[in-house]
Design an enzyme around this catalytic site. Sequence first.
Site, PDB file in Angstrom:
ATOM      1  N   SER A 146     -41.107 -20.868  30.481  1.00 27.79           N
ATOM      2  CA  SER A 146     -39.747 -20.431  30.167  1.00 27.79           C
ATOM      3  C   SER A 146     -39.663 -19.777  28.796  1.00 27.79           C
ATOM      4  O   SER A 146     -40.472 -20.038  27.911  1.00 27.79           O
ATOM      5  CB  SER A 146     -38.786 -21.621  30.213  1.00 27.79           C
TER       6      SER A 146
HETATM    7  N1  SAH Z   1     -41.824 -26.402  32.225  1.00 26.08           N
HETATM    8  C1  SAH Z   1     -42.769 -25.341  32.493  1.00 26.08           C
HETATM    9  C2  SAH Z   1     -42.144 -24.190  33.244  1.00 26.08           C
HETATM   10  C3  SAH Z   1     -42.568 -24.305  34.612  1.00 26.08           C
HETATM   11  S1  SAH Z   1     -42.006 -23.131  35.798  1.00 26.08           S
HETATM   12  C4  SAH Z   1     -43.458 -24.872  31.230  1.00 26.08           C
HETATM   13  O1  SAH Z   1     -43.098 -25.319  30.140  1.00 26.08           O
HETATM   14  O2  SAH Z   1     -44.382 -24.063  31.332  1.00 26.08           O
HETATM   15  C5  SAH Z   1     -41.529 -24.262  37.054  1.00 26.08           C
HETATM   16  C6  SAH Z   1     -42.623 -25.107  37.624  1.00 26.08           C
HETATM   17  O3  SAH Z   1     -42.026 -25.992  38.561  1.00 26.08           O
HETATM   18  C7  SAH Z   1     -43.704 -24.342  38.378  1.00 26.08           C
HETATM   19  O4  SAH Z   1     -44.952 -24.631  37.841  1.00 26.08           O
HETATM   20  C8  SAH Z   1     -43.575 -24.864  39.811  1.00 26.08           C
HETATM   21  O5  SAH Z   1     -44.803 -24.981  40.496  1.00 26.08           O
HETATM   22  C9  SAH Z   1     -42.957 -26.218  39.575  1.00 26.08           C
HETATM   23  N2  SAH Z   1     -42.257 -26.816  40.717  1.00 26.08           N
HETATM   24  C10 SAH Z   1     -41.451 -26.200  41.609  1.00 26.08           C
HETATM   25  N3  SAH Z   1     -40.973 -27.099  42.495  1.00 26.08           N
HETATM   26  C11 SAH Z   1     -41.480 -28.304  42.146  1.00 26.08           C
HETATM   27  C12 SAH Z   1     -41.373 -29.626  42.670  1.00 26.08           C
HETATM   28  N4  SAH Z   1     -40.616 -29.916  43.743  1.00 26.08           N
HETATM   29  N5  SAH Z   1     -42.044 -30.622  42.060  1.00 26.08           N
HETATM   30  C13 SAH Z   1     -42.813 -30.377  40.970  1.00 26.08           C
HETATM   31  N6  SAH Z   1     -42.965 -29.147  40.436  1.00 26.08           N
HETATM   32  C14 SAH Z   1     -42.314 -28.130  41.006  1.00 26.08           C
END
Ligand code: SAH
Length: 215
Positions: free
Chosen positions: A61
């Site tokens: 993000s």
């Molecule tokens: N917090 C992260 C941003 C991640 S983007 C950072 O600091 O880099 C969102 C993430 O959520 C992705 O990696 C995606 O695979 C994950 N995601 C989506 N649905 C999910 C679920 N049901 N459970 C766990 N992770 C999930």
Amino acid sequence: MNFDIARKKMVENQLIGRGIRDRRVIEAMLKIPRHLFVQEALAAQAYNDNPLPIGERQTISQPYMVALMTELLELKGKERVLEIGTGSGYQAAVLAVLADHVYTMERIRPLAMRARKVLDGLGLLNVNIKIDDGTCGWEQEAPFDAIVVTAGAPEIPEDLVKQLAPGGRLVVPVGDQFSQTLVRVLKHEDGSYAVEQSIGCRFVKLIGKHGWEAE
Ligand code: SAH
């Protein structure tokens, strides 16, 4: 490229300049080397004012969004925090310096593995990562004082509200697949809760039982 200078500028212009006030959040984001959470080829862009790809069609993000979500959690240092969507591990690292313990869930194994490595390299040992569908939360470790969902949900995930401790805060982007509103749920001591709306945002999809279907 001097990453320390880039990081300071990011904090001053993008965070303080836009109203982030929590000193602890500001200190944490000055401390965590965001460039280590992206692929080397993108390191020079790590402090730019936008999200960046991290592989597997997911993104880290925008720094401001990380700061805002973290500020809304109102962490003081003793909390047990749950994050859904480990991704690069950057948000988890910021949480790790602000709270007592971080539990973070990721559904894509290679991302979780990479995040683990970076967090270990930084000596952030108070982070547990679980590879699973985070829309159901992490029952065994509940309740949590704060929960942050870093992917866009179709609605407030009820299981996560259940796993919030009384007095706890849940921050989650809620909306359709193209745009969401950042929502904060405040759970009262009697178990009822209030919902507040923050800014508009755009996250990748939360995929799972209480999220969107996988494509
Ligand atoms: N917090 C992260 C941003 C991640 S983007 C950072 O600091 O880099 C969102 C993430 O959520 C992705 O990696 C995606 O695979 C994950 N995601 C989506 N649905 C999910 C679920 N049901 N459970 C766990 N992770 C999930």
